[in-house]
Write an enzyme that holds these catalytic residues in place. Structure first.
Site, PDB file in Angstrom:
ATOM      1  N   ARG A  58       0.834  -1.207   0.000  1.00  0.00           N
ATOM      2  CA  ARG A  58       0.000   0.000   0.000  1.00  0.00           C
ATOM      3  C   ARG A  58       0.867   1.254   0.000  1.00  0.00           C
ATOM      4  O   ARG A  58       1.886   1.311   0.684  1.00  0.00           O
ATOM      5  CB  ARG A  58      -0.934   0.011   1.204  1.00  0.00           C
ATOM      6  CG  ARG A  58      -1.880  -1.165   1.167  1.00  0.00           C
ATOM      7  CD  ARG A  58      -3.136  -0.983   1.997  1.00  0.00           C
ATOM      8  NE  ARG A  58      -3.881  -2.234   2.008  1.00  0.00           N
ATOM      9  CZ  ARG A  58      -4.652  -2.676   1.018  1.00  0.00           C
ATOM     10  NH1 ARG A  58      -4.808  -1.951  -0.065  1.00  0.00           N
ATOM     11  NH2 ARG A  58      -5.271  -3.839   1.110  1.00  0.00           N
ATOM     12  N   ASP A  59       0.435   2.223  -0.791  1.00  0.00           N
ATOM     13  CA  ASP A  59       1.122   3.514  -0.845  1.00  0.00           C
ATOM     14  C   ASP A  59       0.874   4.246   0.472  1.00  0.00           C
ATOM     15  O   ASP A  59      -0.246   4.229   0.989  1.00  0.00           O
ATOM     16  CB  ASP A  59       0.588   4.333  -2.020  1.00  0.00           C
ATOM     17  CG  ASP A  59       1.457   5.527  -2.361  1.00  0.00           C
ATOM     18  OD1 ASP A  59       1.595   6.432  -1.492  1.00  0.00           O
ATOM     19  OD2 ASP A  59       1.993   5.570  -3.467  1.00  0.00           O
ATOM     20  N   ILE A  60       1.908   4.868   1.024  1.00  0.00           N
ATOM     21  CA  ILE A  60       1.745   5.587   2.303  1.00  0.00           C
ATOM     22  C   ILE A  60       1.052   6.931   2.119  1.00  0.00           C
ATOM     23  O   ILE A  60       0.652   7.551   3.099  1.00  0.00           O
ATOM     24  CB  ILE A  60       3.089   5.777   3.041  1.00  0.00           C
ATOM     25  CG1 ILE A  60       4.064   6.612   2.222  1.00  0.00           C
ATOM     26  CG2 ILE A  60       3.676   4.424   3.424  1.00  0.00           C
ATOM     27  CD1 ILE A  60       5.291   7.047   3.000  1.00  0.00           C
ATOM     28  N   ASN A  74       4.999   6.353 -13.536  1.00  0.00           N
ATOM     29  CA  ASN A  74       5.590   7.678 -13.693  1.00  0.00           C
ATOM     30  C   ASN A  74       7.043   7.479 -14.121  1.00  0.00           C
ATOM     31  O   ASN A  74       7.777   6.738 -13.479  1.00  0.00           O
ATOM     32  CB  ASN A  74       5.530   8.463 -12.375  1.00  0.00           C
ATOM     33  CG  ASN A  74       4.103   8.759 -11.958  1.00  0.00           C
ATOM     34  OD1 ASN A  74       3.234   8.959 -12.783  1.00  0.00           O
ATOM     35  ND2 ASN A  74       3.863   8.763 -10.667  1.00  0.00           N
ATOM     36  N   VAL A  82      10.859   7.964  -6.596  1.00  0.00           N
ATOM     37  CA  VAL A  82      11.746   6.853  -6.263  1.00  0.00           C
ATOM     38  C   VAL A  82      12.167   6.240  -7.597  1.00  0.00           C
ATOM     39  O   VAL A  82      11.314   5.783  -8.366  1.00  0.00           O
ATOM     40  CB  VAL A  82      11.062   5.797  -5.374  1.00  0.00           C
ATOM     41  CG1 VAL A  82      12.005   4.630  -5.102  1.00  0.00           C
ATOM     42  CG2 VAL A  82      10.595   6.424  -4.060  1.00  0.00           C
ATOM     43  N   HIS A 140       8.099   1.303 -10.659  1.00  0.00           N
ATOM     44  CA  HIS A 140       6.958   0.812  -9.899  1.00  0.00           C
ATOM     45  C   HIS A 140       5.669   1.247 -10.586  1.00  0.00           C
ATOM     46  O   HIS A 140       5.609   2.314 -11.192  1.00  0.00           O
ATOM     47  CB  HIS A 140       6.980   1.310  -8.444  1.00  0.00           C
ATOM     48  CG  HIS A 140       7.087   2.786  -8.304  1.00  0.00           C
ATOM     49  ND1 HIS A 140       8.260   3.486  -8.550  1.00  0.00           N
ATOM     50  CD2 HIS A 140       6.170   3.712  -7.935  1.00  0.00           C
ATOM     51  CE1 HIS A 140       8.058   4.777  -8.328  1.00  0.00           C
ATOM     52  NE2 HIS A 140       6.797   4.935  -7.968  1.00  0.00           N
ATOM     53  N   HIS A 168       1.714   2.131 -10.093  1.00  0.00           N
ATOM     54  CA  HIS A 168       0.666   2.519  -9.153  1.00  0.00           C
ATOM     55  C   HIS A 168      -0.631   1.869  -9.633  1.00  0.00           C
ATOM     56  O   HIS A 168      -0.983   1.983 -10.805  1.00  0.00           O
ATOM     57  CB  HIS A 168       0.451   4.037  -9.162  1.00  0.00           C
ATOM     58  CG  HIS A 168       1.616   4.831  -8.699  1.00  0.00           C
ATOM     59  ND1 HIS A 168       1.697   5.357  -7.430  1.00  0.00           N
ATOM     60  CD2 HIS A 168       2.753   5.206  -9.332  1.00  0.00           C
ATOM     61  CE1 HIS A 168       2.835   6.031  -7.305  1.00  0.00           C
ATOM     62  NE2 HIS A 168       3.491   5.943  -8.451  1.00  0.00           N
TER      63      HIS A 168
END
Length: 118
Positions: free
Chosen positions: A31-33, A88, A97, A101, A103
């Site tokens: 999970r994205d923070i 991205n 980062v 990755h 999303h």
């Protein structure tokens, strides 16, 4: 590429805690923070590539595995009405980062994105 571990490598190595929702031999999903939708997870390949273009050129099979993990998690999270998968690429696109990755966003009606308006 820097020899210093990225945040995602530290998560993969379990040096930094994360809410992990799915894992394969080649990918980790957590999970994205800072969620941007009701469901917002990140799909990270365990092998480091800077961005999706580098990954696609070096290992298209791994890119397919990243997208497959995104689809699996979307199904498990109940996103059958629709979800978005976003990579991205570069700072101007919002990449912060530099370990590729995806999303995965969903769980609610997602609006259009970008600044282009007709």
């Amino acid at each position: 590429m820097s020899d210093e571990k990225t945040l995602f490598e530290r998560i993969i190595d379990r040096e930094v805690p994360a809410d992990i929702v799915y894992e394969t031999d080649t990918t980790l999903v957590f999970r994205d923070i800072n969620p941007q939708a009701a469901t917002h997870v990140l799909v990270v390949p365990k092998t480091r590539y800077r961005d999706v273009a580098e990954l696609a050129a070096a290992d298209p099979g791994l890119l397919a595995e990243v997208v497959g993990s995104a689809a699996t998690v979307a199904e498990r999270e109940g996103l059958g009405d629709g979800y978005r998968v976003v990579f991205n690429t570069g700072a101007d696109a919002g990449q912060t980062v530099f370990h590729v990755h995806a999303h995965v966003l969903g769980g609610e009606q997602l609006g259009h994105f970008g600044r282009y308006h007709r």
